[in-house]
Design a protein around this motif. Structure first.
Motif, PDB file in Angstrom:
ATOM      1  N   LEU A 367       1.089  -1.028  -0.070  1.00  0.00           N
ATOM      2  CA  LEU A 367      -0.515  -0.011  -0.446  1.00  0.00           C
ATOM      3  C   LEU A 367       0.885   1.435   0.010  1.00  0.00           C
ATOM      4  CD1 LEU A 367      -3.022  -1.534   2.358  1.00  0.00           C
ATOM      5  CD2 LEU A 367      -2.986  -0.350   0.239  1.00  0.00           C
ATOM      6  N   ASN A 368       2.131   1.074   0.292  1.00  0.00           N
ATOM      7  CA  ASN A 368       2.681   2.489   0.793  1.00  0.00           C
ATOM      8  C   ASN A 368       3.182   2.687  -0.498  1.00  0.00           C
ATOM      9  OD1 ASN A 368       3.762   4.542   2.662  1.00  0.00           O
ATOM     10  ND2 ASN A 368       5.726   3.273   2.159  1.00  0.00           N
ATOM     11  N   VAL A 369       3.611   1.820  -1.046  1.00  0.00           N
ATOM     12  CA  VAL A 369       4.747   2.089  -2.468  1.00  0.00           C
ATOM     13  C   VAL A 369       3.290   2.228  -3.601  1.00  0.00           C
ATOM     14  CG1 VAL A 369       5.036  -0.814  -3.538  1.00  0.00           C
ATOM     15  CG2 VAL A 369       6.419   0.933  -4.410  1.00  0.00           C
ATOM     16  N   ASN A 370       2.514   1.537  -3.191  1.00  0.00           N
ATOM     17  CA  ASN A 370       1.149   2.315  -4.409  1.00  0.00           C
ATOM     18  C   ASN A 370       0.891   3.158  -4.792  1.00  0.00           C
ATOM     19  OD1 ASN A 370       0.971  -0.439  -6.259  1.00  0.00           O
ATOM     20  ND2 ASN A 370      -0.738  -1.004  -4.837  1.00  0.00           N
ATOM     21  N   SER A 371       0.730   4.039  -2.753  1.00  0.00           N
ATOM     22  CA  SER A 371       0.693   5.810  -2.980  1.00  0.00           C
ATOM     23  C   SER A 371       1.840   6.791  -3.650  1.00  0.00           C
ATOM     24  CB  SER A 371       0.101   5.383  -1.186  1.00  0.00           C
ATOM     25  OG  SER A 371      -0.072   6.970  -1.115  1.00  0.00           O
ATOM     26  N   TYR A 372       2.659   5.855  -3.391  1.00  0.00           N
ATOM     27  CA  TYR A 372       4.072   6.715  -4.095  1.00  0.00           C
ATOM     28  C   TYR A 372       3.930   6.681  -5.307  1.00  0.00           C
ATOM     29  CZ  TYR A 372       8.713   8.404  -5.442  1.00  0.00           C
ATOM     30  OH  TYR A 372       9.486   8.900  -5.410  1.00  0.00           O
ATOM     31  N   ILE A 373       3.242   5.338  -5.880  1.00  0.00           N
ATOM     32  CA  ILE A 373       3.324   5.157  -7.568  1.00  0.00           C
ATOM     33  C   ILE A 373       2.061   6.163  -7.923  1.00  0.00           C
ATOM     34  CG2 ILE A 373       2.473   3.892  -9.209  1.00  0.00           C
ATOM     35  CD1 ILE A 373       3.931   1.961  -8.147  1.00  0.00           C
ATOM     36  N   GLY A 374       0.999   6.513  -7.396  1.00  0.00           N
ATOM     37  CA  GLY A 374      -0.070   6.875  -7.254  1.00  0.00           C
ATOM     38  C   GLY A 374      -0.500   6.612  -9.453  1.00  0.00           C
ATOM     39  N   GLN A 375      -0.532   7.888  -9.868  1.00  0.00           N
ATOM     40  CA  GLN A 375      -1.043   7.656 -11.374  1.00  0.00           C
ATOM     41  C   GLN A 375      -0.463   7.492 -12.219  1.00  0.00           C
ATOM     42  OE1 GLN A 375      -4.547   7.377 -11.863  1.00  0.00           O
ATOM     43  NE2 GLN A 375      -4.335   7.735  -9.381  1.00  0.00           N
ATOM     44  N   ALA A 376       1.046   7.288 -11.564  1.00  0.00           N
ATOM     45  CA  ALA A 376       1.813   6.558 -12.609  1.00  0.00           C
ATOM     46  C   ALA A 376       1.762   4.989 -13.372  1.00  0.00           C
ATOM     47  CB  ALA A 376       2.958   6.873 -12.551  1.00  0.00           C
ATOM     48  N   ASN A 377       2.553   4.979 -14.079  1.00  0.00           N
ATOM     49  CA  ASN A 377       2.118   3.536 -14.407  1.00  0.00           C
ATOM     50  C   ASN A 377       3.250   2.761 -13.310  1.00  0.00           C
ATOM     51  OD1 ASN A 377       0.622   4.162 -16.627  1.00  0.00           O
ATOM     52  ND2 ASN A 377       2.573   4.837 -17.975  1.00  0.00           N
ATOM     53  N   GLN A 378       2.597   1.371 -12.788  1.00  0.00           N
ATOM     54  CA  GLN A 378       4.050   0.572 -12.287  1.00  0.00           C
ATOM     55  C   GLN A 378       5.191   0.159 -13.870  1.00  0.00           C
ATOM     56  OE1 GLN A 378       2.410  -2.747 -10.667  1.00  0.00           O
ATOM     57  NE2 GLN A 378       4.013  -3.594 -10.233  1.00  0.00           N
ATOM     58  N   PHE A 379       6.465   0.939 -12.492  1.00  0.00           N
ATOM     59  CA  PHE A 379       7.204   0.754 -13.345  1.00  0.00           C
ATOM     60  C   PHE A 379       8.423  -0.959 -13.484  1.00  0.00           C
ATOM     61  CE2 PHE A 379      12.560   0.064 -13.380  1.00  0.00           C
ATOM     62  CZ  PHE A 379      12.674   0.776 -14.381  1.00  0.00           C
ATOM     63  N   ASP A 380       7.487  -1.464 -12.466  1.00  0.00           N
ATOM     64  CA  ASP A 380       8.559  -3.364 -12.490  1.00  0.00           C
ATOM     65  C   ASP A 380       7.221  -4.340 -11.622  1.00  0.00           C
ATOM     66  OD1 ASP A 380       9.560  -5.281 -12.725  1.00  0.00           O
ATOM     67  OD2 ASP A 380      11.442  -4.655 -11.741  1.00  0.00           O
ATOM     68  N   ASP A 381       7.429  -5.444 -11.689  1.00  0.00           N
ATOM     69  CA  ASP A 381       7.276  -6.682 -10.862  1.00  0.00           C
ATOM     70  C   ASP A 381       6.931  -5.739  -9.716  1.00  0.00           C
ATOM     71  OD1 ASP A 381       5.807  -7.063 -12.974  1.00  0.00           O
ATOM     72  OD2 ASP A 381       7.183  -8.349 -13.219  1.00  0.00           O
ATOM     73  N   ILE A 382       6.151  -6.206  -8.640  1.00  0.00           N
ATOM     74  CA  ILE A 382       6.023  -6.135  -7.302  1.00  0.00           C
ATOM     75  C   ILE A 382       5.961  -7.401  -6.113  1.00  0.00           C
ATOM     76  CG2 ILE A 382       5.723  -4.719  -5.153  1.00  0.00           C
ATOM     77  CD1 ILE A 382       5.205  -2.027  -6.991  1.00  0.00           C
ATOM     78  N   THR A 383       7.500  -8.100  -5.109  1.00  0.00           N
ATOM     79  CA  THR A 383       7.062  -9.619  -4.793  1.00  0.00           C
ATOM     80  C   THR A 383       7.649  -9.077  -3.640  1.00  0.00           C
ATOM     81  OG1 THR A 383       6.956 -10.120  -7.077  1.00  0.00           O
ATOM     82  CG2 THR A 383       7.336 -11.858  -5.344  1.00  0.00           C
TER      83      THR A 383
END
Length: 392
Positions: A367-383
């Motif tokens: 949730l913390n990193v998704n909040s930072y990404i916001g409306q930007a495209n996700q750069f890479d898979d997150i696991t």
């Protein structure tokens, strides 16, 4: 029935082998074909495509075993395994044979019980490789169907919030958020015995469907090897898997991996680092974040065949939490293309998550990193794969 080519210039070898393995021959488990030197063996291989194992002497006339091995390598018969036979005192040639691609060796005078064990071990490796090829072909066939590919990938990953509810000594949880419909990250875990837990996290070098296919193959190999050989050495298994992937990699992809075995009784973790991100340890006693130190030489899997991987250890104390992650966590970007880094995750672990269970930790970190990404495209898979060690 498995067809085995026996290459030896001794005239009694055919009679001895036929006699020693008469039961397997009668039951149609094995079929033996015989050749008297390397050139004869090459001709037999051309005539009998069903040959899966070659038992070859080293010292022979016309074409010796080492030259024969070199010729085999040129033929690129990836599903053929070679077992070399030579005197125990001939270790220099045996070592050369292994470097040229021999799978195993036995020494003269031949112990036929040992030969049988070696053949069975080789057949097990062939079965693993055959399953690997089957899975690869199956996944390539559905490459264009992203929906099916996503379902297959997600079904392969363990998703239970508490996969081992009867084990009070530890708890763990993993999650994967792909950057595209499917991704190249992977994680897995399994109990090897009552006191040994295997777990790993990995990241394929690409994204999307190609990475997902390679991820599925990689995970299948790890699952198969550690299921079939639960007592095998961790480093030995990594080397074996690396060799299989390296031999058949036309796309030149690679996988970073951090693979571990936890001694549940002591909290000692043995690990092999294959070029992966440094895990974090949240120490319960102090509240500090400790970074697992990198060791020299941990290349990603699938870059160099026969790479000499090695293992190291670290200690988990009761209450400590280990967080494994892929680089999608620290390399995430916001709308201004500013990198997230690992520091916000470390601060969140220290400030709010020190007493939480792995599922809660993973959810909050994501949730913390998704909040930072916001409306930007996700750069890479997150696991994320998080383990909390409670001790006995």
């Amino acid at each position: 029935m498995i067809t085995i080519l026996c290459v030896d210039d001794e005239p009694d070898m055919e009679m001895l082998v036929t006699q020693q393995f008469r039961k397997q021959i009668r039951n149609k488990e094995y079929e033996f074909i015989f050749a008297c030197h390397g050139q004869d063996a090459l001709e037999k291989l051309a005539a009998y495509s069903e040959i899966k194992i070659v038992l070859s002497d080293i010292n022979m006339p016309e074409m010796d075993g080492l030259t024969f091995l070199s010729k085999l390598k040129e033929l690129n018969l990836t599903d053929l395994k070679t077992i070399m036979v030579s005197a125990y005192s001939d270790m220099d040639n045996i070592r050369t044979a292994m470097n040229r691609g021999a799978f195993d060796f036995i020494t003269k005078p031949i112990n036929f019980d040992d030969m049988d064990i070696t053949i069975k071990k080789t057949l097990s490796e062939i079965e693993v490789y055959t399953n690997f090829q089957h899975d690869r072909d199956k996944l390539i066939a559905i490459e264009k169907d992203l929906a099916i590919a996503y379902e297959i990938q997600q079904s392969m990953l363990p998703k239970k919030e508490n996969p081992f509810p009867d084990r009070q000594e530890f708890s763990l949880h993993g999650l994967l958020q792909p950057a595209k419909s499917v991704g190249g990250d992977l994680y897995d875990y399994m109990l090897l015995s009552d006191n040994r837990l295997f777990f790993l996290i990995g990241d394929v070098s690409d994204k999307g469907v190609p990475a997902a296919l390679f991820m599925a193959i990689t995970r299948t190999l790890f699952k198969t090897h550690f299921t079939n050989y639960p007592n095998a050495d961790l480093t030995e298994q990594i080397i074996r898997i690396n060799n299989i992937l390296s031999r058949d990699n036309p796309s030149f992809m690679f996988v970073t991996v951090f693979a571990c075995i936890l001694d549940i009784t002591t909290g000692m973790v043995e690990y092999v680092d294959c070029g992966h991100e440094q895990p974090l340890i949240l120490r319960k006693a102090t509240g500090d974040i400790e970074i697992v130190k990198k060791k020299d030489g941990g290349l990603p899997i699938c870059l160099v065949e026969e790479f000499p991987y090695f293992s190291s250890t670290f200690q988990l104390n009761p209450g400590d939490t280990l967080v494994l992650y892929t680089d999608g966590l620290e390399d995430a970007r916001d709308a201004n293309d500013v990198r997230f880094t690992i520091e916000p995750s470390k601060q969140l672990l220290k400030s709010a998550l020190i007493n939480e269970e792995p599922a809660k930790i993973n959810t909050q970190l994501l949730l913390n990193v998704n909040s930072y990404i916001g409306q930007a495209n996700q750069f890479d898979d997150i696991t994320l794969l998080t383990l909390k060690y409670n001790g006995q």
